[in-house]
Write a protein that holds these residues in place. Structure first.
Motif, PDB file in Angstrom:
ATOM      1  N   GLY A  20      81.616  58.072  53.427  1.00 53.48           N
ATOM      2  CA  GLY A  20      80.545  58.870  53.319  1.00 53.48           C
ATOM      3  C   GLY A  20      79.440  58.608  54.337  1.00 53.48           C
ATOM      4  N   THR A  21      79.705  57.754  55.100  1.00 54.03           N
ATOM      5  CA  THR A  21      78.524  57.224  56.336  1.00 54.03           C
ATOM      6  C   THR A  21      78.924  57.954  57.750  1.00 54.03           C
ATOM      7  OG1 THR A  21      79.855  55.446  56.956  1.00 54.03           O
ATOM      8  CG2 THR A  21      78.096  54.937  55.299  1.00 54.03           C
ATOM      9  N   VAL A  22      80.139  58.901  57.594  1.00 54.89           N
ATOM     10  CA  VAL A  22      80.512  59.543  58.719  1.00 54.89           C
ATOM     11  C   VAL A  22      79.540  60.436  58.775  1.00 54.89           C
ATOM     12  CG1 VAL A  22      82.507  60.544  59.998  1.00 54.89           C
ATOM     13  CG2 VAL A  22      82.868  58.460  58.445  1.00 54.89           C
ATOM     14  N   ALA A 122      69.744  53.585  59.288  1.00 50.26           N
ATOM     15  CA  ALA A 122      70.215  52.760  58.487  1.00 50.26           C
ATOM     16  C   ALA A 122      69.735  51.233  58.520  1.00 50.26           C
ATOM     17  CB  ALA A 122      71.838  52.313  58.981  1.00 50.26           C
ATOM     18  N   MET A 123      70.103  50.544  57.390  1.00 50.71           N
ATOM     19  CA  MET A 123      69.684  49.232  57.206  1.00 50.71           C
ATOM     20  C   MET A 123      70.979  48.366  56.948  1.00 50.71           C
ATOM     21  SD  MET A 123      66.919  46.818  54.699  1.00 50.71           S
ATOM     22  CE  MET A 123      65.411  47.456  55.506  1.00 50.71           C
ATOM     23  N   ILE A 142      69.254  44.150  60.382  1.00 49.94           N
ATOM     24  CA  ILE A 142      69.050  45.337  61.250  1.00 49.94           C
ATOM     25  C   ILE A 142      68.574  46.480  60.559  1.00 49.94           C
ATOM     26  CG2 ILE A 142      70.055  46.521  63.183  1.00 49.94           C
ATOM     27  CD1 ILE A 142      72.336  44.646  63.334  1.00 49.94           C
ATOM     28  N   ASP A 143      67.088  46.636  60.832  1.00 53.79           N
ATOM     29  CA  ASP A 143      66.496  47.738  60.086  1.00 53.79           C
ATOM     30  C   ASP A 143      66.019  48.877  60.851  1.00 53.79           C
ATOM     31  OD1 ASP A 143      64.741  49.337  58.546  1.00 53.79           O
ATOM     32  OD2 ASP A 143      63.348  47.763  57.889  1.00 53.79           O
ATOM     33  N   PHE A 144      66.667  50.072  60.841  1.00 56.05           N
ATOM     34  CA  PHE A 144      66.445  51.175  62.086  1.00 56.05           C
ATOM     35  C   PHE A 144      64.986  51.497  61.905  1.00 56.05           C
ATOM     36  CE2 PHE A 144      70.882  52.922  62.843  1.00 56.05           C
ATOM     37  CZ  PHE A 144      71.374  51.802  63.228  1.00 56.05           C
ATOM     38  N   LEU A 191      75.387  47.451  53.992  1.00 60.02           N
ATOM     39  CA  LEU A 191      74.727  48.821  54.680  1.00 60.02           C
ATOM     40  C   LEU A 191      74.336  49.549  53.700  1.00 60.02           C
ATOM     41  CD1 LEU A 191      74.464  51.064  56.975  1.00 60.02           C
ATOM     42  CD2 LEU A 191      76.812  51.616  56.225  1.00 60.02           C
ATOM     43  N   ILE A 192      72.851  49.815  53.922  1.00 58.47           N
ATOM     44  CA  ILE A 192      72.138  50.814  53.065  1.00 58.47           C
ATOM     45  C   ILE A 192      71.882  52.115  54.052  1.00 58.47           C
ATOM     46  CG2 ILE A 192      69.974  51.269  51.585  1.00 58.47           C
ATOM     47  CD1 ILE A 192      69.532  48.237  51.864  1.00 58.47           C
TER      48      ILE A 192
END
Length: 406
Positions: A20-22, A122-123, A142-144, A191-192
């Motif tokens: 689902g991340t695409v 994303a995070m 890595i926190d966008f 990945l969140i």
């Protein structure tokens, strides 16, 4: 294959949710054309501006990795899953968001939007795993959202995230070793998947609402028999502008491969999230419904037509782009290093609906200008010459007739 119990407790029941991340369905991606026309809508000379415009941006940030290799290898072999996920994690790191974010901040600084709807905010959390105890130690985050906030503050730009919606979360192994007939994971990445709404600080925010859609993608079970579901969500921010209520909705609908789920999410959006709102309603997002395609095309779904039929005007069409200006916004190569733009879908939109409807054909009165940002070779950034995202952003300026919405 036997797996250590500590890892069983750590691995979340959402491994397959990576699908689902695409941001779009690229199953029919054509070859890029070196002669693709400039995508920015030409400005219309309609005389002096009656007032400062309402400016809205929609921006898919791209979490940074192509997950299709994981789907190809499956999840029954933990060692193969780890090797494949490690390759995706390397791509995410190579598409360093810290390197890309100056281009995103440039877009905000140059266009000065009132509201920005972000998708794929994303995070990532990387962890070392102790196989003996199951204990994890965080090694990198890595926190966008935090990276964007720091970039805005560094330029003195007054914006605040007023809504961030957590949708799905997935943890996969990206490192480990073999011990006899076992593969023992020692490194994990979570990945969140989130969306967010950024608002200029001088706006009068009166309410923030957000939730996941009722309909989601059930993707079976993980290697340990746990059910896996992938969720999408929406955020609505209400703002008072000179006594007029404005409602800004940001969303990221399911991909075209799951069109029936996307259809249900669109129906919920229209019948529950934006139905019956007073004032002006603006929707931003990656809707994964290609307005430049037709029925039968893999990138097409009926969601775009559903939204238009609900009385929403498409800002790109309202701006009246000249022939050849197609407004494509998706998708660049997964490594963001393609030399020329290879956009071929129009799936990112700014929609608007006025209180009494938009008039014949759902068109709105007044003046509309739209710019596609992050689509030109000159927008590439950083030492690796990366595109800002695999999507372009869309920025819409609306000059509505004075008093129209009172």
């Amino acid at each position: 294959m036997h797996t250590p119990t500590g890892f069983k407790r750590i691995l979340l029941a959402s491994l397959l949710c990576l699908v689902g991340t695409v941001g779009c369905d690229e199953s029919s991606h054509p070859l890029a054309e070196d002669t693709q026309p400039e995508l920015t809508a030409p400005e219309k000379n309609l005389g002096p501006m009656p007032q400062d415009p309402l400016t809205v941006m929609s921006r898919n940030l791209y979490h940074g990795g192509d997950i299709s290799p994981v789907l190809a290898v499956g999840f029954s072999d933990l060692k193969l899953l780890t090797e494949t996920a490690a390759g995706i994690w390397a791509e995410v790191k190579g598409n360093d968001f810290n390197e890309r974010v100056p281009a995103i901040i440039d877009e905000i600084q140059d266009t000065n939007p009132d509201v920005v709807g972000f998708q794929e905010l994303a995070m990532f959390v990387a962890m070392d795993l102790n196989p003996a105890t199951g204990a994890t130690t965080v090694t990198e985050v890595i926190d966008f959202q935090g990276i964007i906030e720091a970039g805005l503050a560094g330029r003195g730009l007054g914006y605040t995230f007023v809504g961030v919606q957590n949708n799905s979360q997935v943890t996969v192994p990206v490192g480990g070793f073999e011990m006899g007939d076992q593969f023992v994971p020692t490194k994990l990445v979570t990945l969140i998947v989130r969306d967010g709404v950024l608002v200029r600080n001088d706006l009068d925010v009166t309410g923030v609402y957000q939730e996941n859609y009722d309909d989601f993608v059930p993707l079976g079970v993980d290697p340990f028999g746990n059910p896996i579901n992938f969720y999408r969500g929406w955020i609505r921010v209400d703002v008072d502008m000179n006594g007029v209520p404005y409602h800004f909705v940001n969303t990221h609908l399911e991909i075209q491969s799951f069109a029936p789920i996307q259809h249900q999410q669109t129906a919920e959006l229209l019948t529950e999230v934006v139905y019956g709102l007073e004032g002006v309603t603006v929707m931003t997002g990656d809707f994964n419904s290609d307005a430049a395609a037709g029925p039968g095309a893999p990138s097409w779904t009926e969601s775009y037509d559903m939204i238009r039929s609900a009385g929403f005007a498409d800002a790109w069409m309202e701006a009246g782009p000249a022939p050849g200006f197609q407004g494509f916004t998706c998708c660049q190569a997964s490594d963001l290093r393609n030399e020329v733009s290879q956009f071929y879908q129009r799936i990112d939109f700014v929609f608007i609906r006025l209180p009494e409807g938009n008039g014949p054909g759902h068109h709105i009165p007044g003046r509309v200008e739209v710019d596609i940002v992050g689509d030109e070779v000159t927008d590439k950034v950083g030492p690796n010459n990366l595109w800002p995202s695999d999507h372009a952003g869309i920025v819409a300026d609306f000059w509505l007739p004075p008093g129209l919405t009172r």
